[in-house]
Motif scaffolding. Structure first.
Motif, PDB file in Angstrom:
ATOM      1  N   THR A 189     -25.571  40.431  17.209  1.00  0.00           N
ATOM      2  CA  THR A 189     -24.452  40.871  16.373  1.00  0.00           C
ATOM      3  C   THR A 189     -24.380  42.384  16.202  1.00  0.00           C
ATOM      4  O   THR A 189     -23.430  42.890  15.597  1.00  0.00           O
ATOM      5  N   ALA A 190     -25.372  43.108  16.688  1.00  0.00           N
ATOM      6  CA  ALA A 190     -25.384  44.568  16.546  1.00  0.00           C
ATOM      7  C   ALA A 190     -25.706  45.203  17.895  1.00  0.00           C
ATOM      8  O   ALA A 190     -26.496  44.660  18.667  1.00  0.00           O
ATOM      9  N   PRO A 191     -25.116  46.353  18.194  1.00  0.00           N
ATOM     10  CA  PRO A 191     -25.383  46.992  19.486  1.00  0.00           C
ATOM     11  C   PRO A 191     -26.756  47.634  19.575  1.00  0.00           C
ATOM     12  O   PRO A 191     -27.298  47.807  20.660  1.00  0.00           O
ATOM     13  N   LEU A 192     -27.291  48.008  18.421  1.00  0.00           N
ATOM     14  CA  LEU A 192     -28.598  48.648  18.343  1.00  0.00           C
ATOM     15  C   LEU A 192     -29.408  48.017  17.220  1.00  0.00           C
ATOM     16  O   LEU A 192     -28.848  47.556  16.220  1.00  0.00           O
ATOM     17  N   VAL A 193     -30.723  48.041  17.372  1.00  0.00           N
ATOM     18  CA  VAL A 193     -31.619  47.552  16.330  1.00  0.00           C
ATOM     19  C   VAL A 193     -32.764  48.547  16.190  1.00  0.00           C
ATOM     20  O   VAL A 193     -33.307  49.024  17.190  1.00  0.00           O
ATOM     21  N   PHE A 194     -33.127  48.835  14.950  1.00  0.00           N
ATOM     22  CA  PHE A 194     -34.279  49.686  14.677  1.00  0.00           C
ATOM     23  C   PHE A 194     -35.283  48.927  13.820  1.00  0.00           C
ATOM     24  O   PHE A 194     -34.910  48.153  12.942  1.00  0.00           O
ATOM     25  N   GLY A 195     -36.555  49.178  14.086  1.00  0.00           N
ATOM     26  CA  GLY A 195     -37.633  48.738  13.211  1.00  0.00           C
ATOM     27  C   GLY A 195     -38.116  49.960  12.455  1.00  0.00           C
ATOM     28  O   GLY A 195     -38.793  50.814  13.038  1.00  0.00           O
ATOM     29  N   PRO A 196     -37.774  50.102  11.185  1.00  0.00           N
ATOM     30  CA  PRO A 196     -38.143  51.316  10.444  1.00  0.00           C
ATOM     31  C   PRO A 196     -39.635  51.374  10.141  1.00  0.00           C
ATOM     32  O   PRO A 196     -40.281  50.340   9.951  1.00  0.00           O
ATOM     33  N   SER A 197     -40.172  52.571  10.130  1.00  0.00           N
ATOM     34  CA  SER A 197     -41.560  52.776   9.730  1.00  0.00           C
ATOM     35  C   SER A 197     -41.587  53.464   8.361  1.00  0.00           C
ATOM     36  O   SER A 197     -40.622  54.130   7.971  1.00  0.00           O
ATOM     37  N   ARG A 198     -42.682  53.290   7.666  1.00  0.00           N
ATOM     38  CA  ARG A 198     -42.762  53.766   6.282  1.00  0.00           C
ATOM     39  C   ARG A 198     -42.706  55.278   6.156  1.00  0.00           C
ATOM     40  O   ARG A 198     -42.413  55.806   5.082  1.00  0.00           O
ATOM     41  N   ASP A 199     -42.974  55.998   7.232  1.00  0.00           N
ATOM     42  CA  ASP A 199     -42.962  57.455   7.160  1.00  0.00           C
ATOM     43  C   ASP A 199     -41.580  58.049   7.403  1.00  0.00           C
ATOM     44  O   ASP A 199     -41.423  59.266   7.466  1.00  0.00           O
ATOM     45  N   GLY A 200     -40.553  57.190   7.548  1.00  0.00           N
ATOM     46  CA  GLY A 200     -39.194  57.685   7.740  1.00  0.00           C
ATOM     47  C   GLY A 200     -38.725  57.655   9.178  1.00  0.00           C
ATOM     48  O   GLY A 200     -37.562  57.949   9.456  1.00  0.00           O
ATOM     49  N   GLY A 201     -39.614  57.286  10.083  1.00  0.00           N
ATOM     50  CA  GLY A 201     -39.225  57.160  11.485  1.00  0.00           C
ATOM     51  C   GLY A 201     -38.967  55.708  11.853  1.00  0.00           C
ATOM     52  O   GLY A 201     -38.513  54.920  11.030  1.00  0.00           O
ATOM     53  N   PHE A 202     -39.280  55.349  13.076  1.00  0.00           N
ATOM     54  CA  PHE A 202     -39.092  53.964  13.499  1.00  0.00           C
ATOM     55  C   PHE A 202     -40.115  53.637  14.579  1.00  0.00           C
ATOM     56  O   PHE A 202     -40.542  54.499  15.344  1.00  0.00           O
ATOM     57  N   TYR A 203     -40.519  52.369  14.617  1.00  0.00           N
ATOM     58  CA  TYR A 203     -41.506  51.922  15.595  1.00  0.00           C
ATOM     59  C   TYR A 203     -40.869  51.122  16.722  1.00  0.00           C
ATOM     60  O   TYR A 203     -41.517  50.829  17.727  1.00  0.00           O
TER      61      TYR A 203
END
Length: 210
Positions: free
Chosen positions: A123-137
């Motif tokens: 349902t989404a073109p992109l997916v992010f897995g956020p990391s606790r430090d403000g970035g993403f894994y």
């Protein structure tokens, strides 16, 4: 076609990986921790349902099989900053073969997170897995994202993911938040977690004695 899982990794050599952690516990212990995390990530994300690849840096390290865990194919990341290199991997995405890019220093990363990213891509073109430090894994795409997706992003900052979501990633979906291992304080804080416990034990071997 099967999704491509791209594990971004640095060559596991002393003094080149987890440098912030190495400054606290020494290069030998930091290397042992990183090597274990990398091997665990490759093992957990190797499956017949995906095409798992190691995207490695520096490029010439791709030729050295002795450096890397398992028999996973290796692809040089190429030049440019982190955004340019991830963009290169994501641009091979297509609806019948989405691309999932993950880091190699997230102790709790497991196959279930890739499965959730796949589901969110419906349902989404992109997916992010956020990391606790403000970035993403994790970042996943079902079609090539705009080349401007990572333009102007400040990497390794508390606002990294926020900048992307405010720009070209505005339509992205988010999955579970996880924590990457950057320093000993993070390692110690998570010491009771089963995914972190053995890493913490290694870290203690390098902590200077009072």
């Amino acid at each position: 076609m099967r999704p491509d899982i791209c594990i971004f990794a640095k060559a596991p050599v002393p003094g080149r990986v987890k440098t912030r952690l190495a400054a606290e516990i020494g290069a030998v212990a930091a290397l042992e921790i990183y090597t274990l995390m990398l091997a665990r990530t490759v093992h957990r994300l190797s499956s017949d349902r995906w095409r798992t690849r190691l995207w490695v840096t520096p490029d010439d390290a791709a030729r050295s099989g002795a450096l890397w865990p398992g028999a996973v194919p290796r692809i040089p990341q190429g030049g440019g900053d982190l955004g340019g290199r991830m963009g290169r991997a994501l641009r091979s995405a297509r609806p019948d073969a989405p691309v999932v890019v993950v880091g190699s220093d997230i102790p709790a990363l497991a196959a279930r997170h890739v499965v959730r990213a796949e589901a969110a891509l419906r349902t989404a073109p992109l997916v992010f897995g956020p990391s606790r430090d403000g970035g993403f894994y994790l970042v996943a795409a079902r079609e090539p994202p705009p080349e401007t997706l990572f333009h102007g992003v400040t990497w390794s900052a508390a606002t990294t993911l926020a900048q992307i979501l405010q720009g070209g990633g505005a339509d992205a979906a988010l999955i579970d938040m996880l924590e990457d291992l950057d320093d000993f304080a993070t390692l110690h804080r998570n010491r009771a977690d089963p995914d972190w416990r053995d890493l913490h034990a290694i870290g203690l071997t390098g902590v200077p004695k009072p």
